[in-house]
Structure formats: structure tokens, C-alpha cells
Design an enzyme around this catalytic site. Structure first.
Site, PDB file in Angstrom:
ATOM      1  N   GLU A 194      43.825  -8.474   2.030  1.00  0.00           N
ATOM      2  CA  GLU A 194      44.219  -9.365   3.138  1.00  0.00           C
ATOM      3  C   GLU A 194      44.488 -10.727   2.522  1.00  0.00           C
ATOM      4  OE1 GLU A 194      44.419  -8.822   6.498  1.00  0.00           O
ATOM      5  OE2 GLU A 194      43.904  -6.702   6.409  1.00  0.00           O
ATOM      6  N   CYS A 224      44.324 -18.481   7.910  1.00  0.00           N
ATOM      7  CA  CYS A 224      45.314 -17.687   7.165  1.00  0.00           C
ATOM      8  C   CYS A 224      46.576 -17.454   7.985  1.00  0.00           C
ATOM      9  CB  CYS A 224      44.713 -16.357   6.757  1.00  0.00           C
ATOM     10  SG  CYS A 224      44.085 -15.417   8.137  1.00  0.00           S
TER      11      CYS A 224
HETATM   12  P1  NAD Z   1      40.161 -17.116  -2.999  1.00  0.00           P
HETATM   13  O1  NAD Z   1      41.100 -16.030  -3.371  1.00  0.00           O
HETATM   14  O2  NAD Z   1      40.082 -18.303  -3.889  1.00  0.00           O
HETATM   15  O3  NAD Z   1      38.662 -16.539  -2.922  1.00  0.00           O
HETATM   16  C1  NAD Z   1      38.308 -15.397  -2.192  1.00  0.00           C
HETATM   17  C2  NAD Z   1      37.115 -14.726  -2.813  1.00  0.00           C
HETATM   18  O4  NAD Z   1      37.435 -14.351  -4.143  1.00  0.00           O
HETATM   19  C3  NAD Z   1      35.864 -15.602  -2.883  1.00  0.00           C
HETATM   20  O5  NAD Z   1      34.745 -14.846  -2.492  1.00  0.00           O
HETATM   21  C4  NAD Z   1      35.765 -15.980  -4.360  1.00  0.00           C
HETATM   22  O6  NAD Z   1      34.449 -16.064  -4.802  1.00  0.00           O
HETATM   23  C5  NAD Z   1      36.471 -14.834  -5.067  1.00  0.00           C
HETATM   24  N1  NAD Z   1      37.147 -15.258  -6.289  1.00  0.00           N
HETATM   25  C6  NAD Z   1      37.760 -16.459  -6.515  1.00  0.00           C
HETATM   26  N2  NAD Z   1      38.302 -16.484  -7.757  1.00  0.00           N
HETATM   27  C7  NAD Z   1      38.023 -15.282  -8.333  1.00  0.00           C
HETATM   28  C8  NAD Z   1      38.302 -14.699  -9.597  1.00  0.00           C
HETATM   29  N3  NAD Z   1      38.965 -15.365 -10.537  1.00  0.00           N
HETATM   30  N4  NAD Z   1      37.879 -13.430  -9.822  1.00  0.00           N
HETATM   31  C9  NAD Z   1      37.204 -12.750  -8.882  1.00  0.00           C
HETATM   32  N5  NAD Z   1      36.895 -13.272  -7.674  1.00  0.00           N
HETATM   33  C10 NAD Z   1      37.290 -14.507  -7.385  1.00  0.00           C
HETATM   34  O7  NAD Z   1      40.521 -17.511  -1.509  1.00  0.00           O
HETATM   35  P2  NAD Z   1      39.903 -18.661  -0.610  1.00  0.00           P
HETATM   36  O8  NAD Z   1      40.299 -19.985  -1.152  1.00  0.00           O
HETATM   37  O9  NAD Z   1      38.460 -18.411  -0.376  1.00  0.00           O
HETATM   38  O10 NAD Z   1      40.651 -18.392   0.786  1.00  0.00           O
HETATM   39  C11 NAD Z   1      41.915 -18.891   1.055  1.00  0.00           C
HETATM   40  C12 NAD Z   1      42.984 -17.820   0.935  1.00  0.00           C
HETATM   41  O11 NAD Z   1      42.636 -16.671   1.654  1.00  0.00           O
HETATM   42  C13 NAD Z   1      44.310 -18.272   1.522  1.00  0.00           C
HETATM   43  O12 NAD Z   1      45.350 -17.839   0.694  1.00  0.00           O
HETATM   44  C14 NAD Z   1      44.359 -17.557   2.858  1.00  0.00           C
HETATM   45  O13 NAD Z   1      45.631 -17.365   3.386  1.00  0.00           O
HETATM   46  C15 NAD Z   1      43.704 -16.267   2.534  1.00  0.00           C
HETATM   47  N6  NAD Z   1      43.160 -15.643   3.738  1.00  0.00           N
HETATM   48  C16 NAD Z   1      43.717 -14.501   4.210  1.00  0.00           C
HETATM   49  C17 NAD Z   1      43.231 -13.928   5.378  1.00  0.00           C
HETATM   50  C18 NAD Z   1      43.807 -12.673   5.957  1.00  0.00           C
HETATM   51  O14 NAD Z   1      43.261 -12.187   6.940  1.00  0.00           O
HETATM   52  N7  NAD Z   1      44.859 -12.112   5.416  1.00  0.00           N
HETATM   53  C19 NAD Z   1      42.176 -14.546   6.053  1.00  0.00           C
HETATM   54  C20 NAD Z   1      41.642 -15.710   5.534  1.00  0.00           C
HETATM   55  C21 NAD Z   1      42.132 -16.259   4.386  1.00  0.00           C
END
Ligand code: NAD
Length: 455
Positions: free
Chosen positions: A209, A243
Site C-alpha cells: 500500500e 496517503c
Molecule cells: P516509509 O516507507 O518511510 O516507512 C514505512 C515503514 O517502513 C515504517 O515502519 C519504517 O520503519 C519502515 N522503513 C523505513 N525505511 C526502511 C528501510 N530502509 N528498510 C525497511 N523498512 C523501512 O513511509 P512513511 O514515511 O512512514 O509513510 C509515508 C508514506 O506512506 C507516503 O508515501 C504515503 O503515501 C504512504 N502511505 C500509503 C498508504 C496507503 O494506504 N496506500 C497509507 C498511508 C501512507
């Protein structure tokens, strides 16, 4: 936390069959609902501490949505989980066909920070309903919420059934190195690629997602006042850290002036002349996101807003016009309270802007012209969206929620969540009372009959 031993305990628990009965699953969902209610104040306080989220928004976009999803799932679970009889084909006569729903086993859910309760527990509802054990990894960025979640969940659930893994990137990487049976990830497209690569090592199925730049079109036939009100609500809810928030606006040039006047007025009505003191306006989650967003303010003309306060990670609801072509704000997902406005003469120009970017998670079109509506829905590929509204489709458990292309793969919410976390096992059932000799060797003279049957 030792990820390997946690997963081993969960796998042993799953193999014991404890999670398989529908009664068990319903009981766990009821427990989940109970803990949301009993700890409501703690959830509210944690979200306020993380980014000053108003209690109303916490209920509307986090706790309330979860209550609704749990009740809907409990009501329908028996029906969804029952083996389903499907049509049979005559080649295999006599037989009957069934589809059995089977839990994958041990599921890993990785969540982002922007709706830290809802986006962690919403997929959990589907995973539990389907009969899996679950490890959830909430975001380290909203650390107050993560630690409250850990405390509460560990009080109500056994770790071998549902565990919360708190921590940063290293913890996620450690979890991703394990052999889970399913991975459900919500977050950025960048990290989505890392997750999929890790999952590929064990051929673990994934739902991703992700995000993207969700466009919002307003044409000259729309009710401009209502459109302005709905768009301002969806854009500035959670300070734009949603999002499915409208990322940028595509506005028909003939109504630009009128629409933007309404928009400015409604933002004042929502948050007052100084939104900084409004109790209903959330903060940007941290300084690094504040810096990123502040940089976008240079990418166009400040039509409205633009005031900031670094010490509070505050950015005023802002509208940018005359956006510089090729600027960062039109390349990256904004994820904050800044709305860039582009104009178009013909709707085909708006469609061309959307088509040249990666497929977005959401798209919104405000119009009363059904031809325009159909054209946009037909020509643009996107995860999901709304006609004459924004964001609200997220709250309907009758609609699948998921992206396409760069905005993700797979979907959840309502029945779709149950499907996502279940393997569909197709079973053909035969009896012994007839055994037609047709398929057995020697095949001599049978091919022409086979061709007739299969054509
Ligand atoms: P992110 O990808 O930075 O982090 C998400 C998760 O991944 C966190 O738990 C984090 O600890 C982990 N993570 C971060 N870097 C990592 C790595 N290098 N290796 C492994 N795990 C890692 O996202 P965010 O900043 O928390 O959220 C924002 C993003 O999420 C935006 O792009 C938004 O559009 C998207 N989002 C999508 C939905 C949806 O329903 N499609 C909903 C909410 C947010």
C-alpha cells in the site's frame, strides 16, 4: 526483540490450530474492539503528543474506522469463511467444486506514521479474521503511539498470536529477513521496493500500500463552493499527511479566480485567521518533514498561507499558484498542507498531465458533466477515488483500497481484507460411483472427442 524466535513461536502456535476456528477469530476481534474502547484516552493522548492530532480527527480517521471495520467483519465472518461451492465443468463429471479459505500462517504488517493506529490495526483485523498470527511493526516516527500500542496489545494478546515489534529501520530489516508467510506493507514507494526485494528471497506474497501524487480535477461545471469546501477538508485533514489526500489541483482556467476565492474563505472558516492557534489543526510530524515541506514554498506564487514555525513544526494551510514547471513540488509526493494549483483549458490537458506521471493512489474529479466524468475515469489509471468528493472513499468497507503500478499492489478493507489474508484453496470432490474411462490410456481414437469437449 529476537525476530527469529518470535516468528518460531508464532509458527508453532499457528500449527497448533488455535487460530483456525471462526469462534476464536470473532472472540479476538471483540477483544480488539474492547481494548480500543477501554484505552481510548491513551490512544488520544499518544496521538496528541506525536503531532497534536485533534480528538475528533482521532476518532473519525483512526478509532471510529476501526470500530466500523471490526463490527462489519464480525457480522460477516462466518459467511466469508465458509467453503464456497462453485460451478463444475463437464469434463470432470461427476464432481463438485469448492473453494476453501485458508489462513497463510504468520503475517508481518509494517505500518507508516501518518495514521499510526488505523494503518497498523486495519490490516490486523483482516489478518486475524482470516485466522493468521501477526507481528505488527508500527512506525518509529510516531513513537508515543507505538509504545502505547505495544503496552496495550501485549496486555490483551499473547505474543505467539499478536506481537508488536517496536523500533526503527534495523528492526524492520531484521523482521524482513525472516520467513513470514505474508507481508503487508504500507508506506513509501521507495521502501516498498526494499520490502518486495526482501520478500522475494522467500517467495513471500506481499501487499504493498504505497503513495504517490493524487490529482484532483475541478471543471467549470462543478458546484465550486461545495468543491472548495470538500477539497480543503481532505487536503488539510491531518495537515495533509494523508496517503489519499489531493496532492495537487487541476483547475479549469475559466473558474480559477472564483474557486480560489471560495477556497481561501473556507480555509479561514475552518481554522480561523491564525490556524496556528486552532485546536483543529494538526502539526507536521517532525523537523525533517518540516524542512522538506518548507522547501516547496519556493516552487510557486504564495496565493494563500505560507506562514511557518519551525519550533512547532507548523505550516499554515497553503495554496501555491503559478507553479514552476519541473519544480520539486510537482515531482514528489507532497504529504503536507501545501496545495499547488495548475490550470487547464480543456479536460484533455488535465488528463495528459496525469498520464505522464506514475499511476496515483487516488484521483478526484469534481464535475456535473457525465461525459467529462466518464472520460477521466476511463483514461486515467489510479488506485481508487471519488467523483465530487475527496478522501471519503477510504472509509467505505464496501470499496477495495489499494494502489496500482507505483502506488502499490493488492487491496484491503472489508471483505477484501479477508480475501487478502486468505489463500483460496480450490478443491474438486469426486465420488467412487462412476469412473469414466475416457481420460485413461490407451488414447487411441479419443483425441477427436477430446477436442469436441474442450472447444
Ligand atoms: P516509509 O516507507 O518511510 O516507512 C514505512 C515503514 O517502513 C515504517 O515502519 C519504517 O520503519 C519502515 N522503513 C523505513 N525505511 C526502511 C528501510 N530502509 N528498510 C525497511 N523498512 C523501512 O513511509 P512513511 O514515511 O512512514 O509513510 C509515508 C508514506 O506512506 C507516503 O508515501 C504515503 O503515501 C504512504 N502511505 C500509503 C498508504 C496507503 O494506504 N496506500 C497509507 C498511508 C501512507
Amino acid at each position: 526483540m529476537d525476530a527469529a524466535s518470535l516468528l518460531e513461536r508464532q509458527k508453532t502456535y499457528f500449527k497448533s490450530g488455535a487460530t483456525k476456528s471462526v469462534e476464536f477469530r470473532i472472540h479476538q476481534l471483540e477483544t480488539l474492539k474492547k481494548l480500543l474502547i477501554e484505552h481510548e484516552e491513551e490512544w488520544n493522548d499518544a496521538l496528541y503528543a506525536d503531532f497534536k492530532k485533534p480528538v475528533f480527527e482521532t476518532y473519525a480517521t483512526e478509532l471510529g474506522l476501526l470500530h466500523q471495520e471490526i463490527s462489519f467483519t464480525i457480522k460477516n465472518l462466518k459467511k466469508w469463511a465458509k467453503p464456497r461451492r462453485v460451478s463444475r465443468d463437464w469434463v470432470n463429471f461427476p464432481s463438485s467444486n469448492f473453494v476453501f479459505k485458508e489462513p497463510y500462517g504468520s503475517v508481518l504488517i509494517i505500518a507508516p506514521w501518518n495514521y499510526p493506529i488505523q494503518l497498523t490495526l486495519m490490516p490486523l483485523i483482516g489478518a486475524v479474521a482470516a485466522g493468521n498470527t501477526v507481528v505488527v511493526k508500527p512506525s518509529e516516527i510516531t513513537s508515543n503511539t507505538s509504545s502505547v500500542m505495544n503496552l496495550i496489545m501485549s496486555k490483551w494478546f499473547k505474543e505467539e498470536f499478536i506481537a508488536v515489534a517496536e523500533g526503527g529501520v534495523e528492526v524492520t530489516q531484521d523482521l524482513l529477513a525472516q520467513d513470514f508467510d505474508y507481508i503487508f506493507f504500507t508506506g513509501s514507494t521507495r521502501v516498498g521496493k526494499i520490502v518486495m526485494e526482501a520478500a522475494a528471497k522467500n517467495l513471500t506474497p506481499v501487499t504493498l500500500e504505497l503513495g504517490g501524487k493524487s490529482p484532483c480535477i475541478v471543471d467549470e461545471t462543478a458546484d465550486l463552493k461545495t468543491a472548495a469546501k470538500r477539497i480543503a477538508w481532505g487536503k488539510f485533514l491531518n495537515a495533509g499527511q494523508t496517503c489519499v489526500a489531493p496532492d495537487y489541483l487541476l483547475l479549469q482556467a475559466s473558474v480559477q479566480k472564483e474557486f480560489l476565492e471560495y477556497f481561501k474563505e473556507i480555509v479561514r472558516e475552518f481554522y480561523g485567521v491564525n490556524p496556528k492557534i486552532s485546536p483543529d489543526y494538526t502539526r507536521v510530524v517532525n523537523e525533517s518533514h518540516f524542512n522538506r515541506l518548507e522547501g516547496y514554498l519556493q516552487d510557486g506564487h504564495l496565493y494563500h498561507g505560507g506562514r511557518t514555525d519551525r519550533s512547532e513544526c507548523y505550516i499554515e494551510p497553503t495554496v501555491l499558484t503559478e507553479v514552476k514547471p519541473g519544480s520539486k513540488i510537482m515531482e514528489e509526493e507532497i504529504f503536507g498542507p501545501i496545495l499547488p494549483v495548475l490550470t487547464f483549458e480543456k479536460v484533455s490537458e488535465a488528463i495528459a498531465v496525469i498520464q505522464e506521471k506514475p499511476k496515483p493512489l487516488a484521483l478526484y474529479i469534481f464535475t456535473t458533466d457525465s461525459q467529462t466524468e466518464n472520460l477521466v475515469l476511463e483514461k486515467c489509471s489510479f488506485g481508487g477515488g471519488a467523483v465530487n468528493d475527496v478522501v471519503a472513499h477510504f472509509g467505505s468497507h464496501y470499496l477495495p483500497l489499494g494502489g496500482v503500478g507505483r502506488s502499490g499492489m493488492g487491496a484491503y478493507h472489508g471483505k477484501q481484507s479477508f480475501e487478502t489474508f486468505s489463500h483460496s484453496k480450490g478443491i474438486m470432490k469426486k465420488t467412487f460411483w462412476a469412473d469414466l474411462p475416457f481420460r485413461y490410456p490407451p488414447y487411441n481414437g479419443k483425441l477427436k472427442w477430446l477436442k469436441k469437449i474442450l472447444n
